[in-house]
Design a protein around this motif. Sequence first.
Motif, PDB file in Angstrom:
ATOM      1  N   GLU A  48      16.094   9.481   9.987  1.00 50.98           N
ATOM      2  CA  GLU A  48      17.252  10.340  10.248  1.00 50.98           C
ATOM      3  C   GLU A  48      18.168  10.322   9.026  1.00 50.98           C
ATOM      4  O   GLU A  48      19.302   9.845   9.078  1.00 50.98           O
ATOM      5  CB  GLU A  48      17.979   9.844  11.503  1.00 50.98           C
ATOM      6  CG  GLU A  48      17.173   9.961  12.794  1.00 50.98           C
ATOM      7  CD  GLU A  48      16.953  11.418  13.197  1.00 50.98           C
ATOM      8  OE1 GLU A  48      17.761  12.282  12.792  1.00 50.98           O
ATOM      9  OE2 GLU A  48      15.973  11.680  13.901  1.00 50.98           O
ATOM     10  N   LEU A  49      17.681  10.848   7.940  1.00 57.43           N
ATOM     11  CA  LEU A  49      18.448  10.961   6.688  1.00 57.43           C
ATOM     12  C   LEU A  49      18.374  12.385   6.188  1.00 57.43           C
ATOM     13  O   LEU A  49      17.368  13.073   6.411  1.00 57.43           O
ATOM     14  CB  LEU A  49      17.896  10.024   5.611  1.00 57.43           C
ATOM     15  CG  LEU A  49      18.196   8.534   5.756  1.00 57.43           C
ATOM     16  CD1 LEU A  49      17.426   7.743   4.703  1.00 57.43           C
ATOM     17  CD2 LEU A  49      19.693   8.269   5.622  1.00 57.43           C
ATOM     18  N   SER A  83      16.941  16.779   5.436  1.00 57.47           N
ATOM     19  CA  SER A  83      16.651  17.615   4.266  1.00 57.47           C
ATOM     20  C   SER A  83      15.251  18.201   4.286  1.00 57.47           C
ATOM     21  O   SER A  83      14.953  19.137   3.545  1.00 57.47           O
ATOM     22  CB  SER A  83      16.831  16.801   2.982  1.00 57.47           C
ATOM     23  OG  SER A  83      15.900  15.732   2.950  1.00 57.47           O
ATOM     24  N   GLY A  84      14.383  17.612   5.116  1.00 66.55           N
ATOM     25  CA  GLY A  84      13.003  18.069   5.150  1.00 66.55           C
ATOM     26  C   GLY A  84      12.157  17.557   4.005  1.00 66.55           C
ATOM     27  O   GLY A  84      10.984  17.917   3.883  1.00 66.55           O
ATOM     28  N   LEU A  85      12.718  16.692   3.174  1.00 67.70           N
ATOM     29  CA  LEU A  85      11.962  16.154   2.036  1.00 67.70           C
ATOM     30  C   LEU A  85      10.895  15.172   2.518  1.00 67.70           C
ATOM     31  O   LEU A  85      11.130  14.388   3.434  1.00 67.70           O
ATOM     32  CB  LEU A  85      12.905  15.452   1.060  1.00 67.70           C
ATOM     33  CG  LEU A  85      13.904  16.328   0.293  1.00 67.70           C
ATOM     34  CD1 LEU A  85      14.883  15.451  -0.483  1.00 67.70           C
ATOM     35  CD2 LEU A  85      13.172  17.266  -0.652  1.00 67.70           C
ATOM     36  N   VAL A  86       9.742  15.232   1.885  1.00 67.15           N
ATOM     37  CA  VAL A  86       8.669  14.280   2.142  1.00 67.15           C
ATOM     38  C   VAL A  86       8.457  13.478   0.863  1.00 67.15           C
ATOM     39  O   VAL A  86       8.209  14.046  -0.205  1.00 67.15           O
ATOM     40  CB  VAL A  86       7.368  14.982   2.560  1.00 67.15           C
ATOM     41  CG1 VAL A  86       6.251  13.963   2.748  1.00 67.15           C
ATOM     42  CG2 VAL A  86       7.581  15.768   3.847  1.00 67.15           C
ATOM     43  N   LEU A  87       8.594  12.153   0.970  1.00 67.53           N
ATOM     44  CA  LEU A  87       8.553  11.289  -0.207  1.00 67.53           C
ATOM     45  C   LEU A  87       7.341  10.366  -0.141  1.00 67.53           C
ATOM     46  O   LEU A  87       7.059   9.770   0.900  1.00 67.53           O
ATOM     47  CB  LEU A  87       9.829  10.443  -0.288  1.00 67.53           C
ATOM     48  CG  LEU A  87      11.168  11.192  -0.232  1.00 67.53           C
ATOM     49  CD1 LEU A  87      12.320  10.199  -0.237  1.00 67.53           C
ATOM     50  CD2 LEU A  87      11.292  12.171  -1.390  1.00 67.53           C
ATOM     51  N   ARG A 110       0.854  -1.184   0.000  1.00 70.74           N
ATOM     52  CA  ARG A 110       0.000   0.000   0.000  1.00 70.74           C
ATOM     53  C   ARG A 110       0.888   1.232   0.000  1.00 70.74           C
ATOM     54  O   ARG A 110       2.019   1.189   0.497  1.00 70.74           O
ATOM     55  CB  ARG A 110      -0.906   0.016   1.228  1.00 70.74           C
ATOM     56  CG  ARG A 110      -0.156   0.094   2.546  1.00 70.74           C
ATOM     57  CD  ARG A 110      -1.107   0.259   3.729  1.00 70.74           C
ATOM     58  NE  ARG A 110      -0.386   0.404   4.985  1.00 70.74           N
ATOM     59  CZ  ARG A 110       0.152   1.542   5.421  1.00 70.74           C
ATOM     60  NH1 ARG A 110       0.051   2.648   4.667  1.00 70.74           N
ATOM     61  NH2 ARG A 110       0.790   1.585   6.574  1.00 70.74           N
ATOM     62  N   PRO A 111       0.410   2.340  -0.533  1.00 70.33           N
ATOM     63  CA  PRO A 111       1.236   3.553  -0.537  1.00 70.33           C
ATOM     64  C   PRO A 111       1.388   4.126   0.870  1.00 70.33           C
ATOM     65  O   PRO A 111       0.509   3.962   1.720  1.00 70.33           O
ATOM     66  CB  PRO A 111       0.451   4.502  -1.448  1.00 70.33           C
ATOM     67  CG  PRO A 111      -0.946   4.003  -1.416  1.00 70.33           C
ATOM     68  CD  PRO A 111      -0.866   2.526  -1.229  1.00 70.33           C
ATOM     69  N   PHE A 112       2.518   4.765   1.122  1.00 70.06           N
ATOM     70  CA  PHE A 112       2.744   5.428   2.400  1.00 70.06           C
ATOM     71  C   PHE A 112       3.706   6.588   2.178  1.00 70.06           C
ATOM     72  O   PHE A 112       4.138   6.856   1.041  1.00 70.06           O
ATOM     73  CB  PHE A 112       3.270   4.451   3.457  1.00 70.06           C
ATOM     74  CG  PHE A 112       4.549   3.740   3.090  1.00 70.06           C
ATOM     75  CD1 PHE A 112       5.782   4.222   3.493  1.00 70.06           C
ATOM     76  CD2 PHE A 112       4.514   2.562   2.332  1.00 70.06           C
ATOM     77  CE1 PHE A 112       6.957   3.564   3.161  1.00 70.06           C
ATOM     78  CE2 PHE A 112       5.686   1.892   2.007  1.00 70.06           C
ATOM     79  CZ  PHE A 112       6.904   2.400   2.416  1.00 70.06           C
ATOM     80  N   ARG A 113       4.055   7.283   3.255  1.00 69.55           N
ATOM     81  CA  ARG A 113       4.863   8.500   3.140  1.00 69.55           C
ATOM     82  C   ARG A 113       5.987   8.464   4.164  1.00 69.55           C
ATOM     83  O   ARG A 113       5.800   8.040   5.312  1.00 69.55           O
ATOM     84  CB  ARG A 113       3.975   9.725   3.362  1.00 69.55           C
ATOM     85  CG  ARG A 113       4.692  11.066   3.300  1.00 69.55           C
ATOM     86  CD  ARG A 113       3.687  12.197   3.292  1.00 69.55           C
ATOM     87  NE  ARG A 113       2.936  12.197   2.043  1.00 69.55           N
ATOM     88  CZ  ARG A 113       1.950  13.050   1.765  1.00 69.55           C
ATOM     89  NH1 ARG A 113       1.585  13.950   2.669  1.00 69.55           N
ATOM     90  NH2 ARG A 113       1.338  13.009   0.609  1.00 69.55           N
ATOM     91  N   VAL A 114       7.178   8.891   3.737  1.00 71.29           N
ATOM     92  CA  VAL A 114       8.309   9.025   4.649  1.00 71.29           C
ATOM     93  C   VAL A 114       8.870  10.435   4.552  1.00 71.29           C
ATOM     94  O   VAL A 114       8.828  11.060   3.486  1.00 71.29           O
ATOM     95  CB  VAL A 114       9.426   7.993   4.343  1.00 71.29           C
ATOM     96  CG1 VAL A 114       8.942   6.579   4.575  1.00 71.29           C
ATOM     97  CG2 VAL A 114       9.963   8.157   2.936  1.00 71.29           C
ATOM     98  N   GLU A 115       9.363  10.914   5.686  1.00 73.52           N
ATOM     99  CA  GLU A 115      10.001  12.226   5.742  1.00 73.52           C
ATOM    100  C   GLU A 115      11.469  12.046   6.067  1.00 73.52           C
ATOM    101  O   GLU A 115      11.829  11.259   6.952  1.00 73.52           O
ATOM    102  CB  GLU A 115       9.335  13.109   6.799  1.00 73.52           C
ATOM    103  CG  GLU A 115       9.980  14.486   6.917  1.00 73.52           C
ATOM    104  CD  GLU A 115       9.340  15.346   7.995  1.00 73.52           C
ATOM    105  OE1 GLU A 115       9.889  16.420   8.283  1.00 73.52           O
ATOM    106  OE2 GLU A 115       8.296  14.925   8.546  1.00 73.52           O
ATOM    107  N   LEU A 116      12.337  12.766   5.361  1.00 75.53           N
ATOM    108  CA  LEU A 116      13.766  12.747   5.618  1.00 75.53           C
ATOM    109  C   LEU A 116      14.090  13.963   6.477  1.00 75.53           C
ATOM    110  O   LEU A 116      14.004  15.103   6.014  1.00 75.53           O
ATOM    111  CB  LEU A 116      14.558  12.765   4.314  1.00 75.53           C
ATOM    112  CG  LEU A 116      14.139  11.719   3.261  1.00 75.53           C
ATOM    113  CD1 LEU A 116      15.097  11.757   2.073  1.00 75.53           C
ATOM    114  CD2 LEU A 116      14.089  10.322   3.869  1.00 75.53           C
TER     115      LEU A 116
END
Length: 332
Positions: A331-332, A274-278, A265-271
């Motif tokens: 923590e990336l 860098s503050g990027l949300v993927l 299933r789709p999900f979301r991760v935040e780095l």
Amino acid sequence: MNLPHRLDGGPGTDRALSLLAGAAAVYRRLSEFSGRRRAPVRAVDRNLRLRVERARAEADEVVSLRLAPLSGGPLPAWRPGAHLDLVLPSGATRQYSLCGDPGDRTAYRIAVRRIGTASSEAHTLRAGDEVTGRGPRNAFPFVTAPHYLFVAGGIGITPILPMVRRADALGADWRLVYTGRSRASMPFLDELAGYDGERVWIRPDTEYGIPASGAELLEGVPDGASVYCCGPTPMITGVRVDLATTGASAVYFERFSTPPIVGGRPFRVELRRSGLVLDVPADRSTLDVVRDVLPDVPYSCRQGFCGTCVVPATGGGSVRICVDRGDATLEL
């Protein structure tokens, strides 16, 4: 030292308690003395410093490496099915099955098929080059059974070969089915030539027209047999699906490619850095998506057992970004 009063409340002191208190005081002094002189705890270096003793072509795009210890040995013991983490001069780490003789602790043997950047680097190694090993570890253990069927596809012969030797040494009932694109692409055929042809079936696709189905690979498997299978994902899938039509008792398998994502299933991760949300789609892993923006993020086996892709998560805990699925802040 103040002597303890008698337990019965009477006048004077209790002699037994006095002796006990004195012994305790002596023990404390000795403990302090030994503690001041205790050697500091040293970190254990689990890296194996190895030297390439021999590099030899075994098949098209396959080279074997014999790795001897710089210290002179002996190397840590291992059992059939074990693999070695190999740290290449570039720092890249990959897992390779040990395919030599477990009784020979003077050197390890691995075989590498050229399929990417790291394996291409391994192909450039020559006698005298130094590398680092970690392990061995075993995620594909060989278990005693009355009957065995070994199924190997291409470079999947590497963990299977020591199992065949062990089963034969035990006098067990065993057979091997070995497949590949062509004989030229299949390593260690010469080492299998000495076994009875009734036990070993060499099945190149070029000689049969198409890859073998699971049912074909499992044909004639004895009731109660243990099936050991290593190779490409379609071959393993075929064996697992068709195993239900046989009387085999169990199947053990190891793959060299990323397992397919089923029912994702789709999900979301935040780095965090860098503050990027993927956004991670249902059919991709976190690792795949993260590497689109951070191509240098480390990974190795892509199956979740080697630990290379473990990343700390904000708030505690960690995530194996090659297999774990779900919203997270990394923590990336």
